[in-house]
Design a protein around this motif. Structure first.
Motif, PDB file in Angstrom:
ATOM      1  N   TYR A  49     -23.247  35.633 -32.792  1.00 37.14           N
ATOM      2  CA  TYR A  49     -23.138  35.274 -31.150  1.00 37.14           C
ATOM      3  C   TYR A  49     -21.977  34.622 -30.902  1.00 37.14           C
ATOM      4  O   TYR A  49     -21.934  33.673 -30.420  1.00 37.14           O
ATOM      5  CB  TYR A  49     -24.519  34.543 -30.909  1.00 37.14           C
ATOM      6  N   SER A  50     -20.922  35.358 -30.849  1.00 37.68           N
ATOM      7  CA  SER A  50     -19.769  34.846 -30.652  1.00 37.68           C
ATOM      8  C   SER A  50     -18.906  35.724 -30.007  1.00 37.68           C
ATOM      9  O   SER A  50     -19.323  37.088 -29.803  1.00 37.68           O
ATOM     10  CB  SER A  50     -18.620  34.373 -32.031  1.00 37.68           C
ATOM     11  N   GLU A  51     -17.935  35.356 -29.548  1.00 36.95           N
ATOM     12  CA  GLU A  51     -16.815  36.499 -28.634  1.00 36.95           C
ATOM     13  C   GLU A  51     -16.452  37.494 -29.555  1.00 36.95           C
ATOM     14  O   GLU A  51     -16.394  38.570 -29.250  1.00 36.95           O
ATOM     15  CB  GLU A  51     -15.695  35.618 -27.873  1.00 36.95           C
ATOM     16  N   GLY A  52     -16.153  37.305 -30.832  1.00 40.55           N
ATOM     17  CA  GLY A  52     -15.745  38.175 -31.939  1.00 40.55           C
ATOM     18  C   GLY A  52     -16.872  39.305 -32.177  1.00 40.55           C
ATOM     19  O   GLY A  52     -16.446  40.431 -32.018  1.00 40.55           O
ATOM     20  N   GLU A  53     -18.178  38.796 -32.144  1.00 39.51           N
ATOM     21  CA  GLU A  53     -19.204  39.626 -32.658  1.00 39.51           C
ATOM     22  C   GLU A  53     -19.392  40.663 -31.335  1.00 39.51           C
ATOM     23  O   GLU A  53     -19.607  41.628 -31.225  1.00 39.51           O
ATOM     24  CB  GLU A  53     -20.452  39.061 -32.747  1.00 39.51           C
ATOM     25  N   ASN A  54     -19.170  39.921 -29.937  1.00 34.10           N
ATOM     26  CA  ASN A  54     -19.328  40.738 -28.759  1.00 34.10           C
ATOM     27  C   ASN A  54     -18.246  41.770 -28.756  1.00 34.10           C
ATOM     28  O   ASN A  54     -18.641  42.939 -28.349  1.00 34.10           O
ATOM     29  CB  ASN A  54     -18.809  39.936 -27.508  1.00 34.10           C
ATOM     30  N   LEU A  55     -16.923  41.647 -29.382  1.00 31.42           N
ATOM     31  CA  LEU A  55     -15.904  42.567 -29.213  1.00 31.42           C
ATOM     32  C   LEU A  55     -16.396  43.480 -30.116  1.00 31.42           C
ATOM     33  O   LEU A  55     -15.800  44.846 -29.678  1.00 31.42           O
ATOM     34  CB  LEU A  55     -14.493  41.778 -29.428  1.00 31.42           C
ATOM     35  N   ALA A  56     -16.767  43.196 -31.165  1.00 30.53           N
ATOM     36  CA  ALA A  56     -17.073  44.310 -32.298  1.00 30.53           C
ATOM     37  C   ALA A  56     -18.100  45.189 -31.686  1.00 30.53           C
ATOM     38  O   ALA A  56     -18.065  46.456 -31.755  1.00 30.53           O
ATOM     39  CB  ALA A  56     -17.522  43.546 -33.511  1.00 30.53           C
ATOM     40  N   HIS A  57     -19.204  44.576 -31.348  1.00 28.20           N
ATOM     41  CA  HIS A  57     -20.167  45.709 -30.475  1.00 28.20           C
ATOM     42  C   HIS A  57     -19.562  46.615 -29.423  1.00 28.20           C
ATOM     43  O   HIS A  57     -19.925  47.490 -29.335  1.00 28.20           O
ATOM     44  CB  HIS A  57     -21.400  44.577 -30.050  1.00 28.20           C
ATOM     45  N   GLY A  58     -18.688  45.927 -28.812  1.00 27.97           N
ATOM     46  CA  GLY A  58     -17.748  46.687 -27.588  1.00 27.97           C
ATOM     47  C   GLY A  58     -17.153  48.014 -28.366  1.00 27.97           C
ATOM     48  O   GLY A  58     -16.999  49.199 -27.779  1.00 27.97           O
ATOM     49  N   VAL A  59     -16.530  47.627 -29.274  1.00 32.30           N
ATOM     50  CA  VAL A  59     -16.063  49.035 -30.135  1.00 32.30           C
ATOM     51  C   VAL A  59     -16.986  50.037 -30.474  1.00 32.30           C
ATOM     52  O   VAL A  59     -16.640  51.137 -29.998  1.00 32.30           O
ATOM     53  CB  VAL A  59     -15.360  48.447 -31.509  1.00 32.30           C
ATOM     54  N   PHE A  60     -18.089  49.725 -30.984  1.00 33.84           N
ATOM     55  CA  PHE A  60     -19.059  50.789 -31.161  1.00 33.84           C
ATOM     56  C   PHE A  60     -19.536  51.488 -29.950  1.00 33.84           C
ATOM     57  O   PHE A  60     -19.985  52.616 -29.785  1.00 33.84           O
ATOM     58  CB  PHE A  60     -20.327  50.147 -31.881  1.00 33.84           C
ATOM     59  N   GLU A  61     -19.998  50.541 -28.834  1.00 33.45           N
ATOM     60  CA  GLU A  61     -20.375  51.096 -27.552  1.00 33.45           C
ATOM     61  C   GLU A  61     -19.271  51.954 -26.969  1.00 33.45           C
ATOM     62  O   GLU A  61     -19.575  52.929 -26.600  1.00 33.45           O
ATOM     63  CB  GLU A  61     -20.513  50.007 -26.646  1.00 33.45           C
ATOM     64  N   THR A  62     -17.814  51.624 -26.832  1.00 36.92           N
ATOM     65  CA  THR A  62     -16.976  52.463 -26.461  1.00 36.92           C
ATOM     66  C   THR A  62     -17.001  53.886 -27.075  1.00 36.92           C
ATOM     67  O   THR A  62     -16.777  55.029 -26.556  1.00 36.92           O
ATOM     68  CB  THR A  62     -15.549  51.855 -26.398  1.00 36.92           C
ATOM     69  N   VAL A  63     -16.826  53.882 -28.335  1.00 38.54           N
ATOM     70  CA  VAL A  63     -16.768  55.188 -29.143  1.00 38.54           C
ATOM     71  C   VAL A  63     -18.168  55.906 -28.983  1.00 38.54           C
ATOM     72  O   VAL A  63     -17.954  57.271 -28.570  1.00 38.54           O
ATOM     73  CB  VAL A  63     -16.746  54.819 -30.718  1.00 38.54           C
ATOM     74  N   ALA A  64     -19.409  55.397 -28.824  1.00 35.58           N
ATOM     75  CA  ALA A  64     -20.523  55.906 -28.412  1.00 35.58           C
ATOM     76  C   ALA A  64     -20.474  56.640 -26.969  1.00 35.58           C
ATOM     77  O   ALA A  64     -20.919  57.816 -26.939  1.00 35.58           O
ATOM     78  CB  ALA A  64     -21.768  54.960 -28.520  1.00 35.58           C
ATOM     79  N   ARG A  65     -19.935  56.051 -26.118  1.00 36.45           N
ATOM     80  CA  ARG A  65     -19.749  56.554 -24.622  1.00 36.45           C
ATOM     81  C   ARG A  65     -18.953  57.811 -24.820  1.00 36.45           C
ATOM     82  O   ARG A  65     -19.298  58.505 -23.995  1.00 36.45           O
ATOM     83  CB  ARG A  65     -19.591  55.562 -23.881  1.00 36.45           C
ATOM     84  N   GLU A  66     -17.595  57.568 -25.555  1.00 35.67           N
ATOM     85  CA  GLU A  66     -16.898  58.787 -25.538  1.00 35.67           C
ATOM     86  C   GLU A  66     -17.340  59.906 -25.954  1.00 35.67           C
ATOM     87  O   GLU A  66     -17.156  61.077 -25.677  1.00 35.67           O
ATOM     88  CB  GLU A  66     -15.668  58.219 -26.271  1.00 35.67           C
ATOM     89  N   HIS A  67     -18.432  59.748 -26.973  1.00 32.61           N
ATOM     90  CA  HIS A  67     -19.264  61.071 -27.434  1.00 32.61           C
ATOM     91  C   HIS A  67     -20.422  61.355 -26.541  1.00 32.61           C
ATOM     92  O   HIS A  67     -21.028  62.293 -27.421  1.00 32.61           O
ATOM     93  CB  HIS A  67     -19.406  60.807 -28.966  1.00 32.61           C
ATOM     94  N   GLY A  68     -20.844  60.670 -25.581  1.00 34.12           N
ATOM     95  CA  GLY A  68     -21.831  61.008 -24.876  1.00 34.12           C
ATOM     96  C   GLY A  68     -23.279  60.594 -25.302  1.00 34.12           C
ATOM     97  O   GLY A  68     -24.237  60.924 -24.826  1.00 34.12           O
ATOM     98  N   LEU A  69     -23.086  59.776 -26.164  1.00 36.57           N
ATOM     99  CA  LEU A  69     -24.342  58.904 -26.732  1.00 36.57           C
ATOM    100  C   LEU A  69     -25.060  58.123 -25.812  1.00 36.57           C
ATOM    101  O   LEU A  69     -24.287  57.494 -24.972  1.00 36.57           O
ATOM    102  CB  LEU A  69     -23.950  58.215 -28.078  1.00 36.57           C
ATOM    103  N   GLU A  70     -26.313  57.729 -25.856  1.00 36.90           N
ATOM    104  CA  GLU A  70     -26.862  57.090 -24.836  1.00 36.90           C
ATOM    105  C   GLU A  70     -26.877  55.630 -25.641  1.00 36.90           C
ATOM    106  O   GLU A  70     -26.719  55.263 -26.833  1.00 36.90           O
ATOM    107  CB  GLU A  70     -28.326  57.200 -25.086  1.00 36.90           C
ATOM    108  N   VAL A  71     -26.516  54.415 -24.633  1.00 35.08           N
ATOM    109  CA  VAL A  71     -26.333  53.271 -25.191  1.00 35.08           C
ATOM    110  C   VAL A  71     -27.299  52.289 -24.196  1.00 35.08           C
ATOM    111  O   VAL A  71     -27.351  52.338 -23.234  1.00 35.08           O
ATOM    112  CB  VAL A  71     -24.908  52.816 -24.997  1.00 35.08           C
TER     113      VAL A  71
END
Length: 429
Positions: A41-63
């Protein structure tokens, strides 16, 4: 039975460059000058989750995210009423840890779903990657925090727990990370009956696969634990030369006596063929007052006992208490063990183990069966009665340190086994 929609022409191809890119981005986020530090629960963990979300959305996956900000990435199946196939791991690290502990499992699941999208493969049932929050309990003394919140297993009173580095409560850290802690006990959570299986890939955190010279481990069970994170032994500071032994209240000798007695019990347990580990990860006097010429009047230590045998954990816990009372009487000190925390051992699903072993053999990937001495989110899923399995990837230099050294070809071996196992389960109608 297998769906007729699955064809031998559907051969998803993993993208190694995507995997390397995600690991590189995670390294940029977490690097502290020596290792990786992404607190729960830090900004670093937030940013890491954001990496996964970005790639997922680029591939049309539900988030989506749940109330505790766990991240869910889903490839919809043909029949969304069927129980979902799940995989995943965490993105937080211990202080000055490595870049693969947790992250490797999350990256693996992402590579699988992205490969399926590129191949045009649609499973019969939903396939979901979960990137959990706060798996590393060094930050909050709560085992499997993210996966427990996902199932609604966290008591709301735990929200007041302070984080170890800054003393700020779990509730406030959750709020700062976009979570909704006020929904604890009220939000929609995962239902075990709606989950077909959970498979977590993870680096091995010890030397077994290195010694066996194989890249992949198929996990048979996950150790539980009993822990005392804040033991304090109180005695009396006294002059080292002027105080005979009979007048001393020596906390170091009391602590050493406890530790040696517990180690002797560990050796006996091993001699009798049982499995456990015992670790005293912290043992320190007060640097502001302890000195060369004084009997130490205060000692802090931690006790970490792990085993796949819950009965053995309880026996060892009773011994910890017994040895504390003995040390008090023998050394004229007071032993404050502090609160006990624990996690429950978990047994992996025999059918998933057999399937993983068969897949590895078919792919000519050497693999062995082995237990996990460390705890993982997979234990939470298994504890809910969900068929669960873990895959280990060979990793030099252990874990929870900056020198983790997973070789990328070994990682791809593990991901191949994961992909085939998930596709086999997801293709069932």
């Amino acid at each position: 039975m297998a769906s007729s929609h699955v064809s031998s022409t559907v051969v998803p191809v993993l993208d190694p460059d995507l995997g390397r890119s995600v690991f590189d981005r995670l390294h940029e986020i977490g690097f502290d000058g020596r290792g990786m530090t992404r607190p729960s629960y830090s900004e670093g963990e937030n940013l890491a989750h954001g990496v996964f979300e970005t790639v997922a959305r680029e591939h049309g996956l539900e988030v989506r995210r749940d109330w505790a900000a766990n991240l869910f990435v889903t490839l919809p199946g043909r029949n969304r009423d069927l129980p979902v196939v799940m995989t995943g791991s965490h993105a937080d690290t211990v202080p000055c840890g490595g870049n693969f502990d947790g992250a490797a499992g999350a990256v693996a699941g992402l590579l699988v779903l992205c490969a399926w999208v590129r191949a045009g493969y649609q499973p019969e049932r939903d396939a979901t990657l979960i990137v959990t929050r706060a798996e590393e309990s060094v930050w909050f003394p709560l085992s499997y925090l993210g996966s427990r919140t996902a199932f609604g297993l966290l008591d709301a009173t735990a929200l007041a727990t302070p984080r170890s580095d800054d003393g700020i409560s779990l509730r406030d850290h959750m709020l700062a990370c976009g979570a909704q802690p006020d929904l604890c006990d009220r939000a929609t959570v995962l239902q075990p009956a709606r989950i077909d299986c959970f498979v977590e890939l993870h680096i091995e955190q010890g030397p077994v696969l290195i010694e066996a010279d194989v890249p992949v481990g198929i996990v048979t069970g996950i150790c539980g634990s009993t822990r005392y994170r804040s033991v304090v032994i109180h005695g009396q500071y006294a002059h080292s030369g002027a105080t005979p032994r009979r007048f001393r209240s020596d906390t170091v000798m009391a602590g050493a006596s406890m530790m040696m007695a517990l180690e002797a019990a560990w050796k006996q347990v091993e001699a009798e063929g049982e499995e456990m580990t015992l670790t005293f990860g912290v043992c320190q006097t007060d640097p502001a007052q302890a000195n060369f010429a004084a009997v130490p009047g205060r000692l802090e230590l931690v006790i970490d006992i792990r085993s796949r045998d819950e009965g053995l954990l309880e026996r060892m816990n009773a011994l910890v208490i017994e040895q504390a009372r003995r040390a008090e009487a023998e050394y004229n000190v007071t032993v404050d063990l502090g609160p006990r925390t624990r996690s429950t051992p978990a047994v992996m699903d025999a059918g998933l183990q057999a399937e993983a072993k068969k897949i590895a053999s078919t792919l000519d990937i050497p693999a062995i069966l082995m237990p996990s001495g460390a705890g993982h989110d997979a234990a939470t899923f298994a504890g809910q009665g969900i068929p669960t399995e873990m895959l280990f990837v060979r990793n030099a230099n252990g874990s929870h340190n900056p020198d983790e050294s997973m070789e990328f070809p070994d990682f791809l071996c593990g991901v191949q086994v994961l992909e085939h196992l998930l596709r086999h389960r997801a293709s069932q109608d």
